[in-house]
Design an enzyme around this catalytic site. Structure first.
Site, PDB file in Angstrom:
ATOM      1  CD1 TRP A 319      -3.148   1.535   1.022  1.00 25.21           C
ATOM      2  CD2 TRP A 319      -1.896   2.392   1.882  1.00 25.21           C
ATOM      3  NE1 TRP A 319      -3.398   2.491   1.275  1.00 25.21           N
ATOM      4  CE2 TRP A 319      -2.156   3.230   2.378  1.00 25.21           C
ATOM      5  CE3 TRP A 319      -0.849   3.338   2.832  1.00 25.21           C
ATOM      6  CZ2 TRP A 319      -2.001   3.786   2.095  1.00 25.21           C
ATOM      7  CZ3 TRP A 319      -0.368   4.264   3.409  1.00 25.21           C
ATOM      8  CH2 TRP A 319      -0.937   4.914   2.985  1.00 25.21           C
ATOM      9  CG  HIS A 320       3.288   2.346   3.132  1.00 22.08           C
ATOM     10  ND1 HIS A 320       2.771   1.420   3.565  1.00 22.08           N
ATOM     11  CD2 HIS A 320       3.633   3.704   4.062  1.00 22.08           C
ATOM     12  CE1 HIS A 320       2.446   1.614   4.932  1.00 22.08           C
ATOM     13  NE2 HIS A 320       2.866   3.295   5.386  1.00 22.08           N
ATOM     14  N   GLY A 321       3.793   1.428  -1.545  1.00 25.56           N
ATOM     15  CA  GLY A 321       4.562   2.312  -3.047  1.00 25.56           C
ATOM     16  C   GLY A 321       4.585   1.258  -3.227  1.00 25.56           C
TER      17      GLY A 321
END
Length: 467
Positions: A319-321
């Site tokens: 989700w963060h990248g």
């Protein structure tokens, strides 16, 4: 537009508040919706269509699911289609390049990759619209029939671009009726200014030290400079993100909304499990509510529970990248959370508090190296430097200069990362009535000093905009 900018502080926000409060209550959601669209379009007008589409799409899906609830297969089809489209949009903009790059690498292909700017806040508002559809499908909350109210929920500028992730059930009633008092506005303004000071005076200043270390060639890093750099980033990301969350919650109160707390002094934790109960609370709650529990949660035995945990942590990292270092970062923390659940937490509880605290900070800081470095190879090289592996000296003149010039700031940061300053203020308020009169003056001072920094500073990043 960001909260820590002069145009927001002295133009957009005062104008929006003035129009909002002189307007009848019946149209305040309209004012907030229009202001939010202007806020979002200010920096990225080309992508406002995606957010409007997501809003209309999931508003319609909610109505259709409610209408055809008795026809279970049709309702399930609408639900699955909604989730698929939302994830498809997020995946295309956030993970398209990463996917093609890895396909090319694995299969020896040369599929061209088109660089797509990431729409600001897409991870946050996509999660919010999906949670609404899930809640309606599960009949946890009544469907929202007012398009303006739903649009306000999705686009609300205080929490639009960087959270906290607000689940629909948390503010469903507030969208219809919310108390707006002078005391609530005042507490919101205090919370906003406190967050602004954390962002501008603390995060930005210590961020300069991390930037200096990060830009130093790896071969020139010393052990001291490597530790100094990651300690600086550890403080920067906390005060940057928690400061922005405080500003978001403060703005919410100023417009009558109550958003849940997103940070609860995570660096005082004595286990990785505790750390993640205190860090980015809204993201952890979302994954627990909409991924971990539907997968089975704690049910089905320890093997299934551990599987569910690792799926959640893989998704948390992803989700963060769109990068392998984020995936490894998520799995890294998933591994420690799993070990703590199996046996490590019992050991930690038997250790002196200080040792458990040091263990947690060490794991977290190593995790931040994996998180922040551009590649896994550079992250591992940096970690090796931290522990004196390779041809790196213990220190040099530059590293001692960095430590000496930032020592006072580091002490302030360490204190402010604990609840002790807040407890001291509450104690002083209980003992000396004059403190009640001094607090508004203190916050006005924070605002003035933060403004002075923003006038003169060119370094004003916001780390979570990239997510």
């Amino acid at each position: 537009m960001v909260f820590s900018s002069l145009i927001f502080l002295y133009w957009f926000l005062p104008v929006t508040i003035a129009i909002y409060y002189v307007s009848p209550r019946a149209v305040r959601n309209v004012i907030l919706l229009l202001a939010s669209l202007v806020f979002y379009a200010w920096g990225e007008p080309i992508y406002i269509g995606i957010m409007i589409f997501s809003t209309l799409f999931d508003y319609t899906n909610g109505l259709l699911i409610d209408k055809y609830r008795s026809r279970k297969k049709l309702a399930r089809f609408i639900f699955i289609s909604s989730i698929a489209v939302n994830l498809g949009i997020l995946g295309f903009f956030k993970y398209y390049g990463f996917l093609i790059e890895n396909i090319n690498s694995l299969l020896g292909l040369h599929i061209p990759i088109t660089s797509l700017p990431l729409p600001v806040g897409i991870s946050f508002y996509t999660f919010q619209t999906m949670s609404y559809v899930v809640d309606v499908y599960l009949n946890k909350y009544p469907v929202q029939r007012n398009l303006i109210a739903f649009g306000t929920y999705v686009t609300m500028f205080p929490q639009l671009v960087a959270g906290p992730i607000v689940q629909y059930g948390d503010i469903a009633k507030q969208l219809k009726d919310r108390p707006m008092t002078l005391d609530k506005f005042g507490s919101g303004a205090e919370l906003f200014i406190r967050g602004l000071a954390k962002k501008v005076l603390l995060a930005n200043n210590i961020g300069l030290l991390w930037t200096s270390v990060h830009q130093t060639p790896m071969a020139e890093l010393t052990v001291l400079s490597a530790w100094l750099g990651i300690v600086a980033f550890t403080f920067q990301i906390y005060f940057d993100f928690s400061g922005y969350s405080d500003m978001a919650r403060g703005l919410g109160k100023m417009f009558g909304f109550d958003f849940k707390e997103n940070f609860n002094y995570p660096y005082v934790s004595r286990s990785v499990t505790e750390f993640w109960r205190r860090w980015h609370i809204s993201l952890g709650s979302w994954f627990r509510e909409y991924v971990y529990i539907p997968l089975g949660g704690n049910r089905g035995g320890i093997k299934l529970q551990l599987r569910n945990l690792m799926i959640v942590w893989f998704l948390t990292g992803f989700w963060h990248g769109a990068s392998w270092n984020f995936i490894v970062w998520g799995l890294y923390f998933g591994l420690f959370v799993t070990m703590e659940k199996l046996f490590l937490l019992r050991w930690l509880q038997q250790l002196p508090r200080i040792l458990a605290h040091v263990y947690t900070l060490m794991i977290v800081m190593i995790g931040w190296v994996i998180f922040e470095m551009g590649s896994l190879s550079s992250a591992f090289s940096y970690i090796q430097t931290m522990f004196g592996m390779g041809n790196h000296s213990l220190s040099n003149e530059a590293s001692w200069y960095g430590l000496s010039t930032n020592l006072f700031l580091l002490i302030i940061l360490a204190l402010c990362a604990t609840p002790y300053p807040r407890k001291l203020m509450m104690w002083l308020q209980s003992k000396f009535r004059v403190v009640d009169f001094a607090i508004p003056v203190m916050y006005l001072g924070f605002l003035m000093v933060s403004t002075a920094y923003l006038v003169n500073e060119t370094y004003n990043p916001f780390l979570y905009f990239r997510f």
